[in-house]
Design a protein around this motif. Structure first.
Motif, PDB file in Angstrom:
ATOM      1  N   VAL A 134       0.848  -1.197   0.000  1.00 17.53           N
ATOM      2  CA  VAL A 134       0.000   0.000   0.000  1.00 17.53           C
ATOM      3  C   VAL A 134       0.883   1.246   0.000  1.00 17.53           C
ATOM      4  O   VAL A 134       1.736   1.412   0.887  1.00 17.53           O
ATOM      5  CB  VAL A 134      -0.925   0.008   1.226  1.00 17.53           C
ATOM      6  N   PRO A 135       0.725   2.155  -0.966  1.00 16.79           N
ATOM      7  CA  PRO A 135       1.573   3.364  -1.016  1.00 16.79           C
ATOM      8  C   PRO A 135       1.367   4.254   0.213  1.00 16.79           C
ATOM      9  O   PRO A 135       0.242   4.433   0.690  1.00 16.79           O
ATOM     10  CB  PRO A 135       1.102   4.060  -2.293  1.00 16.79           C
ATOM     11  N   LEU A 136       2.472   4.798   0.694  1.00 13.73           N
ATOM     12  CA  LEU A 136       2.440   5.694   1.851  1.00 13.73           C
ATOM     13  C   LEU A 136       2.895   7.086   1.425  1.00 13.73           C
ATOM     14  O   LEU A 136       3.748   7.227   0.537  1.00 13.73           O
ATOM     15  CB  LEU A 136       3.362   5.166   2.952  1.00 13.73           C
ATOM     16  N   PRO A 137       2.362   8.128   2.050  1.00 10.00           N
ATOM     17  CA  PRO A 137       2.794   9.494   1.707  1.00 10.00           C
ATOM     18  C   PRO A 137       4.245   9.708   2.113  1.00 10.00           C
ATOM     19  O   PRO A 137       4.748   9.077   3.051  1.00 10.00           O
ATOM     20  CB  PRO A 137       1.845  10.370   2.527  1.00 10.00           C
ATOM     21  N   PRO A 138       4.957  10.604   1.409  1.00 10.62           N
ATOM     22  CA  PRO A 138       6.381  10.836   1.700  1.00 10.62           C
ATOM     23  C   PRO A 138       6.640  11.201   3.158  1.00 10.62           C
ATOM     24  O   PRO A 138       7.679  10.816   3.713  1.00 10.62           O
ATOM     25  CB  PRO A 138       6.751  11.990   0.761  1.00 10.62           C
ATOM     26  N   SER A 139       5.739  11.940   3.787  1.00 10.34           N
ATOM     27  CA  SER A 139       5.953  12.358   5.171  1.00 10.34           C
ATOM     28  C   SER A 139       6.044  11.171   6.122  1.00 10.34           C
ATOM     29  O   SER A 139       6.735  11.238   7.150  1.00 10.34           O
ATOM     30  CB  SER A 139       4.818  13.288   5.614  1.00 10.34           C
ATOM     31  N   ILE A 140       5.385  10.077   5.791  1.00 13.38           N
ATOM     32  CA  ILE A 140       5.440   8.869   6.620  1.00 13.38           C
ATOM     33  C   ILE A 140       6.582   7.970   6.164  1.00 13.38           C
ATOM     34  O   ILE A 140       7.370   7.481   6.971  1.00 13.38           O
ATOM     35  CB  ILE A 140       4.096   8.105   6.559  1.00 13.38           C
ATOM     36  N   GLY A 172      16.977  15.956  -7.430  1.00 16.87           N
ATOM     37  CA  GLY A 172      16.044  17.065  -7.527  1.00 16.87           C
ATOM     38  C   GLY A 172      14.614  16.649  -7.779  1.00 16.87           C
ATOM     39  O   GLY A 172      13.778  17.487  -8.151  1.00 16.87           O
ATOM     40  N   ALA A 173      14.315  15.366  -7.599  1.00 16.80           N
ATOM     41  CA  ALA A 173      12.962  14.868  -7.835  1.00 16.80           C
ATOM     42  C   ALA A 173      12.109  15.006  -6.573  1.00 16.80           C
ATOM     43  O   ALA A 173      12.628  15.026  -5.449  1.00 16.80           O
ATOM     44  CB  ALA A 173      13.011  13.400  -8.259  1.00 16.80           C
ATOM     45  N   GLU A 174      10.833  15.106  -6.775  1.00 19.47           N
ATOM     46  CA  GLU A 174       9.910  15.193  -5.650  1.00 19.47           C
ATOM     47  C   GLU A 174       9.750  13.795  -5.037  1.00 19.47           C
ATOM     48  O   GLU A 174       9.703  12.792  -5.739  1.00 19.47           O
ATOM     49  CB  GLU A 174       8.557  15.711  -6.124  1.00 19.47           C
ATOM     50  N   GLN A 175       9.707  13.746  -3.712  1.00 17.08           N
ATOM     51  CA  GLN A 175       9.548  12.462  -3.040  1.00 17.08           C
ATOM     52  C   GLN A 175       8.199  11.844  -3.439  1.00 17.08           C
ATOM     53  O   GLN A 175       7.149  12.448  -3.241  1.00 17.08           O
ATOM     54  CB  GLN A 175       9.595  12.640  -1.520  1.00 17.08           C
ATOM     55  N   PRO A 176       8.227  10.621  -4.003  1.00 17.00           N
ATOM     56  CA  PRO A 176       6.974   9.994  -4.424  1.00 17.00           C
ATOM     57  C   PRO A 176       6.301   9.240  -3.270  1.00 17.00           C
ATOM     58  O   PRO A 176       6.905   9.026  -2.228  1.00 17.00           O
ATOM     59  CB  PRO A 176       7.443   9.006  -5.494  1.00 17.00           C
ATOM     60  N   TRP A 177       5.073   8.863  -3.486  1.00 20.45           N
ATOM     61  CA  TRP A 177       4.401   7.943  -2.579  1.00 20.45           C
ATOM     62  C   TRP A 177       5.002   6.555  -2.830  1.00 20.45           C
ATOM     63  O   TRP A 177       5.094   6.106  -3.978  1.00 20.45           O
ATOM     64  CB  TRP A 177       2.908   7.907  -2.844  1.00 20.45           C
ATOM     65  N   ARG A 178       5.407   5.897  -1.769  1.00 16.22           N
ATOM     66  CA  ARG A 178       6.023   4.580  -1.923  1.00 16.22           C
ATOM     67  C   ARG A 178       5.460   3.611  -0.888  1.00 16.22           C
ATOM     68  O   ARG A 178       5.089   4.023   0.218  1.00 16.22           O
ATOM     69  CB  ARG A 178       7.545   4.683  -1.774  1.00 16.22           C
ATOM     70  N   PRO A 179       5.398   2.314  -1.214  1.00 15.96           N
ATOM     71  CA  PRO A 179       4.898   1.340  -0.245  1.00 15.96           C
ATOM     72  C   PRO A 179       5.935   1.052   0.827  1.00 15.96           C
ATOM     73  O   PRO A 179       7.121   1.388   0.686  1.00 15.96           O
ATOM     74  CB  PRO A 179       4.632   0.095  -1.098  1.00 15.96           C
ATOM     75  N   LEU A 180       5.495   0.406   1.886  1.00 16.40           N
ATOM     76  CA  LEU A 180       6.401   0.037   2.966  1.00 16.40           C
ATOM     77  C   LEU A 180       7.525  -0.854   2.440  1.00 16.40           C
ATOM     78  O   LEU A 180       8.678  -0.742   2.860  1.00 16.40           O
ATOM     79  CB  LEU A 180       5.617  -0.671   4.073  1.00 16.40           C
ATOM     80  N   GLY A 219      10.355  -3.585   9.277  1.00 14.54           N
ATOM     81  CA  GLY A 219      11.009  -4.502   8.359  1.00 14.54           C
ATOM     82  C   GLY A 219      11.201  -3.908   6.975  1.00 14.54           C
ATOM     83  O   GLY A 219      10.883  -2.751   6.714  1.00 14.54           O
ATOM     84  N   THR A 220      11.701  -4.746   6.071  1.00 12.40           N
ATOM     85  CA  THR A 220      12.011  -4.277   4.720  1.00 12.40           C
ATOM     86  C   THR A 220      10.942  -4.660   3.701  1.00 12.40           C
ATOM     87  O   THR A 220      10.927  -4.129   2.599  1.00 12.40           O
ATOM     88  CB  THR A 220      13.354  -4.864   4.246  1.00 12.40           C
ATOM     89  N   GLY A 221      10.049  -5.570   4.069  1.00  4.33           N
ATOM     90  CA  GLY A 221       9.047  -6.065   3.124  1.00  4.33           C
ATOM     91  C   GLY A 221       9.404  -7.467   2.663  1.00  4.33           C
ATOM     92  O   GLY A 221      10.582  -7.761   2.407  1.00  4.33           O
ATOM     93  N   PHE A 222       8.419  -8.326   2.578  1.00  4.07           N
ATOM     94  CA  PHE A 222       8.682  -9.712   2.172  1.00  4.07           C
ATOM     95  C   PHE A 222       9.150  -9.769   0.722  1.00  4.07           C
ATOM     96  O   PHE A 222       8.663  -9.047  -0.145  1.00  4.07           O
ATOM     97  CB  PHE A 222       7.418 -10.559   2.360  1.00  4.07           C
ATOM     98  N   GLY A 223      10.132 -10.633   0.495  1.00  5.48           N
ATOM     99  CA  GLY A 223      10.693 -10.785  -0.838  1.00  5.48           C
ATOM    100  C   GLY A 223      11.752  -9.764  -1.189  1.00  5.48           C
ATOM    101  O   GLY A 223      12.145  -9.650  -2.351  1.00  5.48           O
ATOM    102  N   THR A 224      12.255  -9.039  -0.191  1.00  3.82           N
ATOM    103  CA  THR A 224      13.209  -7.948  -0.475  1.00  3.82           C
ATOM    104  C   THR A 224      14.639  -8.283  -0.063  1.00  3.82           C
ATOM    105  O   THR A 224      15.507  -7.420  -0.132  1.00  3.82           O
ATOM    106  CB  THR A 224      12.783  -6.668   0.264  1.00  3.82           C
ATOM    107  N   PHE A 225      14.895  -9.512   0.348  1.00  2.00           N
ATOM    108  CA  PHE A 225      16.212  -9.806   0.915  1.00  2.00           C
ATOM    109  C   PHE A 225      17.353  -9.518  -0.061  1.00  2.00           C
ATOM    110  O   PHE A 225      18.366  -8.920   0.317  1.00  2.00           O
ATOM    111  CB  PHE A 225      16.294 -11.269   1.360  1.00  2.00           C
ATOM    112  N   ASP A 226      17.207  -9.948  -1.305  1.00  2.00           N
ATOM    113  CA  ASP A 226      18.301  -9.818  -2.270  1.00  2.00           C
ATOM    114  C   ASP A 226      18.795  -8.373  -2.408  1.00  2.00           C
ATOM    115  O   ASP A 226      19.980  -8.084  -2.149  1.00  2.00           O
ATOM    116  CB  ASP A 226      17.856 -10.386  -3.623  1.00  2.00           C
TER     117      ASP A 226
END
Length: 462
Positions: free
Chosen positions: A85-91, A109-117, A334-341
């Protein structure tokens, strides 16, 4: 009521044959855990196709029969899905370990995007997609009668035996290039990409062999066949070169003997005491002699690797402290499942840089901690508590029918072996072993159900 008295209806018959077909597909294409192997596409396409068939053709699905494992699977899927689920940059920028990514946006110089956990959404999406395998197994298992579940257990034993034959051919020098999995040339790994997973598969076969032999008043040939299979499975484990395979293989055989000791003693009492003692001594002698012969002739690669441990640094021992530090750095989410590599590449110290590809932590307990954070740890703890409670009931409850208790005890051992093997590897990420976990979890619940098959059918259709 006799175990043959309930005639399977249309739903149970169709579910039975669909599950047989799916397990056969998993045997061929589900022996690898990597997301980029062709077998994953085959497995998932087959899984979704079976779901479509089930929706169109099954007159019913008895969800109450699989309520507990389905709740656990659903909670796991929800946990993984929430990480997408995308989260706002402030979080998002305030989450631990995200500083390096936030700085990258600032430098460009890019604007912080909404990104998932999840730091690697594609890896987490793959983890979520992989759960279709146990979901299909539970969907189909819900409709089966007790007799059909026993037939499924015997079919799985047959798959293990078929894998053992393939392992013997590999040991003899035959090379099989399975395009569906990432096979290692010259490895004795059967239908798996990983010899440790193959060793675990053979250990599960040892458990199911004894459960099959002592379900009923077993004829002598059935007992002899089960013991013969166990000896063969153990010898092939020794030939795989898998150290964890040796541990889980011998543990599986020993625990199975403990679980079914009452039936074994009952069989021995049916024959004269002197002959029974001679048979037991002969069996023990044959097992020890074959293992000794295998070792002395240099055919036990697993034992050879154990003796080399002092002079051969195991990469796992170097990885685990790094993973533990990563777990603490990314708490509490955590980093998110499937992110170990990708995450390990960021934290990998220079001392571990080498041509070897470290795709996973080789310790699924640690990796769940890293990728799931506190929520993942708590979910794992609750699941283990459920497993412990159901296992105690399977071993000590008198409510269930005798045949169901035997299968439940076998299931308890199977899950315990997979949990133990996960301390040094990642077997639960392999589709075919995922399916066996789902089956074993259902058998644990089924054994403690007080409803008969006919009552399940009536309740599902009412």
């Amino acid at each position: 009521m006799s175990r043959h008295s309930v005639a399977p209806d249309r739903a149970s018959t169709l579910s039975f044959w669909l599950l047989i077909a799916f397990l056969a597909i998993l045997w061929v294409a589900g022996g690898a855990s990597r997301a980029d192997v062709l077998g994953q596409a085959v497995v998932r396409f087959s899984a979704w196709s079976i779901i479509v068939v089930a929706i169109l053709a099954l007159p019913r699905v008895d969800w109450r029969a699989v309520k507990e494992p389905a709740i656990i699977l659903g909670a796991a899927a929800l946990l993984v899905a929430l990480q997408l689920v995308p989260l706002p940059p402030s979080i998002w920028t305030e989450l631990p370990g995200r500083e390096i990514f936030a700085q990258a946006a600032i430098l460009t110089g890019a604007e912080q995007p909404w990104r998932p956990l999840s730091i690697s959404p594609s890896g987490t999406a793959n983890a979520l997609a992989s759960l279709i395998v146990p979901a299909v197994v539970l969907l189909l298992a819900a409709n089966l009668t007790r007799e059909q579940h026993w037939r499924i257990a015997v079919f799985v034993l047959g798959l293990v035996a078929a894998g053992a034959v393939l392992g013997v051919l590999q040991f003899s020098g035959a090379n099989f290039d399975n395009p569906l999995i990432n096979t290692v040339t010259g490895a004795v790994a059967g239908n798996f990409a990983n010899r440790n997973h193959f060793g675990l598969f053979l250990a599960i076969g040892c458990v199911l062999a004894l459960a099959w032999a002592f379900r009923d008043e077993a004829p002598p040939w059935k007992v002899a066949a089960a013991f013969g299979l166990i000896v063969i499975f153990v010898l092939i484990v020794l030939a795989t070169g898998s150290r964890s395979g040796v541990v889980v293989g011998l543990s599986g055989a020993l625990l199975a003997f403990v679980a079914f000791r009452a039936r074994i003693v009952q069989q021995l009492k049916a024959i004269p005491r002197k002959i029974a003692v001679a048979l037991v001594l002969a069996l023990v002698g044959i097992v020890l002699a074959t293992i000794w012969l295998s070792v002395s002739l240099g055919r036990a690669a697993s034992i050879d690797r154990v003796t080399m441990m002092e002079s051969e640094a195991d990469l796992r021992w170097q990885i685990w402290p790094v993973v533990w530090d990563m777990f603490q750095n990314y708490l509490p989410v955590g980093t998110g499942f499937g992110t170990f590599d990708p995450m390990f590449r960021i934290s990998e110290p220079n001392s571990l840089l080498n041509p070897a590809y470290i795709n996973l932590a080789h310790n699924d307990w640690l990796q769940v901690f890293l990728e799931g954070g506190f929520v993942g740890v708590n979910f794992l703890g609750l699941t283990l508590a459920w497993f412990a409670l159901r296992s105690i009931q399977a071993w000590y409850s008198r409510r269930a029918q005798t045949g169901s208790r035997l299968l439940a005890k076998a299931s308890s051992i199977i899950i315990a072996l997979i949990l133990a093997a996960s301390a040094t590897d990642y077997p639960a990420r392999t589709p075919i072993l995922m399916a066996l976990i789902a089956l074993a979890a259902f058998w644990l619940v089924k054994a403690n159900s007080t409803m008969t098959d006919s009552e399940h059918i009536r309740s599902a259709t009412s």
